[in-house]
Design a protein around this motif. Structure first.
Motif, short mmCIF file in Angstrom:
data_model
loop_
_atom_site.label_atom_id
_atom_site.label_comp_id
_atom_site.label_asym_id
_atom_site.label_seq_id
_atom_site.Cartn_x
_atom_site.Cartn_y
_atom_site.Cartn_z
N PHE B 5 0.81 -1.22 0.00
CA PHE B 5 0.00 0.00 0.00
C PHE B 5 0.84 1.26 0.00
O PHE B 5 0.35 2.32 -0.33
N HIS B 9 2.30 1.77 -7.10
CA HIS B 9 1.16 1.12 -7.78
C HIS B 9 -0.08 1.08 -6.92
O HIS B 9 -1.10 0.60 -7.36
N ALA B 10 0.01 1.54 -5.67
CA ALA B 10 -1.14 1.38 -4.77
C ALA B 10 -2.34 2.15 -5.31
O ALA B 10 -2.22 3.18 -5.94
N ARG B 11 -3.55 1.60 -5.06
CA ARG B 11 -4.76 2.30 -5.45
C ARG B 11 -5.72 2.34 -4.27
O ARG B 11 -6.50 1.42 -4.07
N PRO B 12 -5.67 3.46 -3.52
CA PRO B 12 -6.54 3.51 -2.34
C PRO B 12 -8.00 3.57 -2.76
O PRO B 12 -8.34 4.26 -3.72
N ASN B 13 -8.84 2.85 -2.03
CA ASN B 13 -10.26 2.93 -2.35
C ASN B 13 -10.86 4.17 -1.68
O ASN B 13 -10.19 4.89 -0.95
N ARG B 14 -12.14 4.44 -1.97
CA ARG B 14 -12.75 5.70 -1.53
C ARG B 14 -12.74 5.86 -0.02
O ARG B 14 -12.52 6.95 0.49
N TRP B 16 -10.63 4.64 2.20
CA TRP B 16 -9.29 5.01 2.63
C TRP B 16 -8.96 6.44 2.27
O TRP B 16 -8.39 7.19 3.06
N SER B 17 -9.33 6.86 1.02
CA SER B 17 -9.04 8.24 0.60
C SER B 17 -9.65 9.23 1.57
O SER B 17 -9.01 10.19 1.99
#
Lengths: 268, 285
Positions: B5, B9-14, B16-17
């Motif tokens: 994380f 390349h990490a992609r935080p979901n909503r 987490w954002s």
């Protein structure tokens, strides 16, 4: 007397000075479609800019209809390879820009005559839109919403609506894919026939030069440290048959890339 | 949530954002409240860290009551009357007036930069001097300004202008030079004159970038404005903050600081919106 006379122009750039054009002499009659050909760096765009007036030769001069023009003006239209349209104006406003700005000054735009004339110009612009193959719905779009080919079409209409005697096109189709290029070549050829404008067309594509031009002028350097000269100046049969093209392409390649050929062919 | 994380390349979901982006606000406010409560338990008269209640009271007074140097408002008056005679309104109005005068004076700076970029003689004449002037620390000129213009409005506005104008001039100069030469040449071939090219081609094109440049310099404008107000003024938001500092009025200073931040945010937002509406063709927002 010929429309464009290029008399012994010589141009060099940079430090140390490198010669780009080393003595070019050309005469171009009215109504011709001349293609300037040559490899990258041979100075064909520079020569075009000299005729356009945005650059000055170090020696020699360029006469347009007997007069020297030291800056770009409405006698010579221009279609560059990129940045041809004004990004802050719609397609229609881009096309009507020329007549509007030359007929009305800052305060002229407040008079009622302006609004009447503006309507006339917009009608004419819509007709040009049709001729170049765009639809009415494209009129309100901004340049960044158009594809490269559409932008170049609008650029051509933008230049032609002013009915210039000379049209200068600097690698106008070099950034387009080959299918679009064919369409644009057909369009320009057709517009040339109907308007009778003298066209000076710079390209590095030999095939394109032969399909478009009535006359092909090749620029090439005799040696790497010398400026380019006119290596070949030939009239192309009109229309140019497919078999004739193959022969001419071969001949032009030999001339354009003299390092592999060795000798230069004179005016033929 | 894998070990990846923290990587690019990490992609935080909503969820987490949301949590992450508000965390520092919550932590800051929480820490402050904790410290304030601890200090108040020890010393109820503490003035360094006011409680939320104290700040709210202080702000209410600022909004409803006139400044200490003004006369007390007698009798019963409506909400709007009290507001328009309140300390906060008086300070905000004074500061805003100076702010907008300074902004208006930035317009000639843009025009100068435009002409410097397009007309070579104008460029030669001004460029060297503007580059030099840009290096002068405007705040060091403040005493000179006070001597020359007095400690009235003019010197404060001149401070802002001297501080921010060179940047704006150089910005519009560079933006003008950044317009592709083909555009200018094309305009000439279409029959445009020099001033047509300047105003109908180049200025129109660089306008959204110029507005952005001014927007980014708002912070500098505010900085110079506050410096001038704190040092020699009888009204204005920064004057009030400097005054309150003298009697440790933290219960009012913190709300004032937040109020200034809100105003600046609103002006910035307004400029962004106006820019978008005026220039729908400008894609870089």
């Amino acid at each position: 007397m010929s429309l464009i006379r290029i008399e012994d122009v010589f141009v060099a750039y940079g430090s140390p000075r490198r010669a780009v054009l080393g003595g070019i002499n050309l005469e171009i009659a009215e109504g011709c479609f001349v293609c300037l050909l040559g490899q990258t760096g041979c100075g064909k765009s520079t020569l075009l800019r000299l005729v356009l007036g945005s650059e000055r030769p170090m020696r020699g001069r360029i006469l347009i209809d007997g007069e020297e023009h030291r800056q770009p003006d409405s006698t010579r239209g221009y279609v560059p390879q990129k940045y041809s349209l004004f990004p802050d104006k719609t397609v229609l406003d881009n096309i009507t820009f020329g007549p509007e700005v030359s007929e009305f000054g800052l305060f002229g735009r407040l008079t009622p005559a302006f609004f009447r004339r503006r309507r006339q110009l917009r009608d004419e612009a819509y007709r040009y839109l049709q001729r170049i193959g765009l639809r009415e719905s494209d009129a309100g779009k901004f340049p960044h919403q158009l594809s490269g080919g559409m932008q170049q079409r609008v650029a051509i209409a933008q230049a032609l609506i002013k009915r210039p005697r000379i049209l200068l096109m600097d690698e106008a189709f070099s950034a387009l894919d080959s299918g679009t290029r064919r369409e644009m070549q057909a369009l320009v050829r057709e517009l040339w026939r109907s308007t009778g404008t003298t066209i000076l067309f710079v390209t590095h594509n030999i095939d394109e030069a032969l399909r478009l031009g009535t006359r092909v002028v090749v620029l090439a350097r005799e040696a790497p440290d010398l400026g380019s000269r006119v290596a070949l100046d030939l009239d192309v049969p009109d229309p140019c048959g497919e078999d004739a093209i193959a022969g001419l392409v071969h001949r032009l390649e030999r001339v354009s890339y003299p390092a592999s050929a060795g000798d230069m062919v004179e005016v033929g | 949530m894998s070990a990846g994380f923290l990587l690019i390349h990490a992609r935080p979901n909503r969820a987490w954002s949301l949590v992450l982006s508000w965390f520092l606000f919550a932590a800051g406010i929480g820490a402050y409240l904790w410290v304030a409560n601890a200090r108040h338990r020890e010393n109820p008269e503490d003035r360094v860290t006011p409680t939320v209640a104290q700040m709210v009271t202080g702000m209410y007074n600022a909004v409803m009551q006139p400044a200490e140097e003004d006369e007390v408002v007698e009798g019963e008056h409506g909400f709007w009357y009290k507001l328009s005679h309140s300390m906060l309104w008086k300070d905000t109005r004074a500061s805003s007036r100076r702010f907008f005068y300074a902004l208006v004076l930035l317009i000639p700076a843009v025009i100068l930069g435009l002409h410097m970029g397009l007309f070579p003689y104008v460029g030669e004449f001004f460029l060297r001097f503007v580059l030099f002037f840009d290096k002068i620390v405007a705040l060091s000129l403040l005493p000179i300004l006070f001597i020359a213009f007095g400690i009235d409005e003019l010197s404060k506005i001149m401070l802002i202008v001297i501080g921010v104008t060179p940047t704006i001039i150089l910005d519009s100069f560079n933006l003008t030079r950044g317009v592709p030469a083909e555009q200018v040449v094309k305009a000439f071939t279409l029959g445009a004159g020099d001033f047509d090219v300047a105003y109908r081609v180049v200025l129109r094109q660089i306008a959204p970038r110029v507005l952005n440049s001014i927007r980014l310099n708002l912070k500098a404008v505010m900085l110079f404005l506050f410096a001038g107000e704190m040092i020699a003024s009888t009204d204005g938001l920064a004057y009030r903050i400097a005054l309150l500092r003298r009697h440790m009025g933290m219960d009012l200073i913190i709300p004032y600081v937040l109020w200034v931040a809100l105003l600046l945010f609103l002006v910035d937002y307004a400029m962004r919106t106006v820019n978008r509406k005026l220039h729908p063709w400008f894609e870089e927002a």
